[in-house]
Design a protein around this motif. Sequence first.
Motif, PDB file in Angstrom:
ATOM      1  N   ALA A   1       6.336   6.605   1.496  1.00 13.84           N
ATOM      2  CA  ALA A   1       5.201   5.711   1.277  1.00 13.84           C
ATOM      3  C   ALA A   1       5.748   4.287   1.240  1.00 13.84           C
ATOM      4  N   LEU A   2       4.985   3.338   1.793  1.00 11.90           N
ATOM      5  CA  LEU A   2       5.492   1.971   1.909  1.00 11.90           C
ATOM      6  C   LEU A   2       5.839   1.377   0.546  1.00 11.90           C
ATOM      7  N   ASP A   3       5.039   1.649  -0.474  1.00 16.38           N
ATOM      8  CA  ASP A   3       5.385   1.113  -1.801  1.00 16.38           C
ATOM      9  C   ASP A   3       6.697   1.711  -2.306  1.00 16.38           C
ATOM     10  N   GLU A   4       6.913   2.998  -2.050  1.00 12.89           N
ATOM     11  CA  GLU A   4       8.177   3.634  -2.424  1.00 12.89           C
ATOM     12  C   GLU A   4       9.338   3.015  -1.648  1.00 12.89           C
ATOM     13  N   LEU A   5       9.114   2.768  -0.366  1.00 12.61           N
ATOM     14  CA  LEU A   5      10.142   2.157   0.467  1.00 12.61           C
ATOM     15  C   LEU A   5      10.524   0.784  -0.087  1.00 12.61           C
ATOM     16  N   GLY A   6       9.528   0.035  -0.545  1.00 10.36           N
ATOM     17  CA  GLY A   6       9.801  -1.253  -1.158  1.00 10.36           C
ATOM     18  C   GLY A   6      10.653  -1.129  -2.403  1.00 10.36           C
TER      19      GLY A   6
ATOM     20  N   PRO B   1       0.826  -1.210   0.000  1.00 11.97           N
ATOM     21  CA  PRO B   1       0.000   0.000   0.000  1.00 11.97           C
ATOM     22  C   PRO B   1       0.860   1.260   0.000  1.00 11.97           C
ATOM     23  N   HIS B   2       0.214   2.382  -0.253  1.00 11.53           N
ATOM     24  CA  HIS B   2       0.908   3.680  -0.301  1.00 11.53           C
ATOM     25  C   HIS B   2       0.945   4.323   1.090  1.00 11.53           C
ATOM     26  N   THR B   3       0.856   3.526   2.131  1.00  9.62           N
ATOM     27  CA  THR B   3       0.809   4.012   3.508  1.00  9.62           C
ATOM     28  C   THR B   3       2.091   4.743   3.887  1.00  9.62           C
TER      29      THR B   3
ATOM     30  N   THR C   1      -4.794  -2.313  -0.417  1.00  4.29           N
ATOM     31  CA  THR C   1      -5.442  -3.294   0.455  1.00  4.29           C
ATOM     32  C   THR C   1      -4.465  -4.371   0.926  1.00  4.29           C
ATOM     33  N   ALA C   2      -3.216  -4.293   0.506  1.00  6.11           N
ATOM     34  CA  ALA C   2      -2.275  -5.399   0.725  1.00  6.11           C
ATOM     35  C   ALA C   2      -1.677  -5.395   2.131  1.00  6.11           C
ATOM     36  N   GLY C   3      -1.628  -6.574   2.743  1.00  2.00           N
ATOM     37  CA  GLY C   3      -0.877  -6.766   3.973  1.00  2.00           C
ATOM     38  C   GLY C   3      -1.485  -6.068   5.182  1.00  2.00           C
ATOM     39  N   LEU C   4      -0.742  -6.131   6.290  1.00  2.00           N
ATOM     40  CA  LEU C   4      -1.189  -5.515   7.543  1.00  2.00           C
ATOM     41  C   LEU C   4      -1.430  -4.025   7.386  1.00  2.00           C
ATOM     42  N   PHE C   5      -0.569  -3.356   6.627  1.00  2.00           N
ATOM     43  CA  PHE C   5      -0.654  -1.901   6.553  1.00  2.00           C
ATOM     44  C   PHE C   5      -1.755  -1.419   5.620  1.00  2.00           C
ATOM     45  N   GLY C   6      -2.440  -2.349   4.973  1.00  2.00           N
ATOM     46  CA  GLY C   6      -3.622  -1.975   4.211  1.00  2.00           C
ATOM     47  C   GLY C   6      -4.756  -1.503   5.101  1.00  2.00           C
TER      48      GLY C   6
END
Length: 243
Positions: free
Chosen positions: A190-195, A152-154, A213-218
């Motif tokens: 953002a978590l996706d950027e971090l990935g 996610p973009h969290t 919606t992916a994973g815990l952080f969704g």
Amino acid sequence: MKFAVIGGTGRIGSQVVQKLNAAGHQAVPHSLSTGVDIITGQGVDDAVAGVDTVINLANSPTFDEASLDFFRTSMTNLLAASEKAGVGHFVVLSIVGVDQVPGMDYYRAKVLQEDLLKAGPVPYSIVRATQFMEFVDAVMADTTDGETVRLPHTPLQPIAATDVSDAVAEVAAGAPLNGVLNIAGPDVYALDELGRITITAKNDGRSVVTDDTAGLFGAVHGDVLTAPGDARIAPTHYADWLS
């Protein structure tokens, strides 16, 4: 000062023990491997006897609803033993924004742990940290399907474990806060950027797809897991940690 470090053989606990002992204190690690069971209560009274401060860094073995029972039982046992032993300070490590994510079982369990401590009989300090840099690989593994990582973009503000242990050791050696210290890393991603940054730095062949919606952080909405305005900002940058 004498410290009982519950969970003192783990990632943060072992560093806290080392740093307190290097500073001239007596910090003793306790865990299942040393004969202390905070669920059954076995060994707990002996572990906290004669100590100035209890540092509870023990973590639930699961992140689901069972974590509520883990923290309820372990805190009840530890606080009762600490009161009986006359402990003057009880420290726990928690999570920045933990009370802002009611949809996550584990976060609700950590809020329960905080509430039990606040209502308990021992002066206390709570150190809330943002997500550990060391956990990024595990977060990515949890949502990997073949060569694709769904994240996610969290927004997150990752912090190095060594900076967390510094803060916990410092707070534990001081007077009880009877409140919360928030600590965070210096950079927001953002978590996706971090990935993507992590995959590039490690020459990993996977690719990241943004999926909110992916994973815990969704289950996280907005920037509740980033540093609040009163947070202490740690020195270690993620890019430096990666290298």
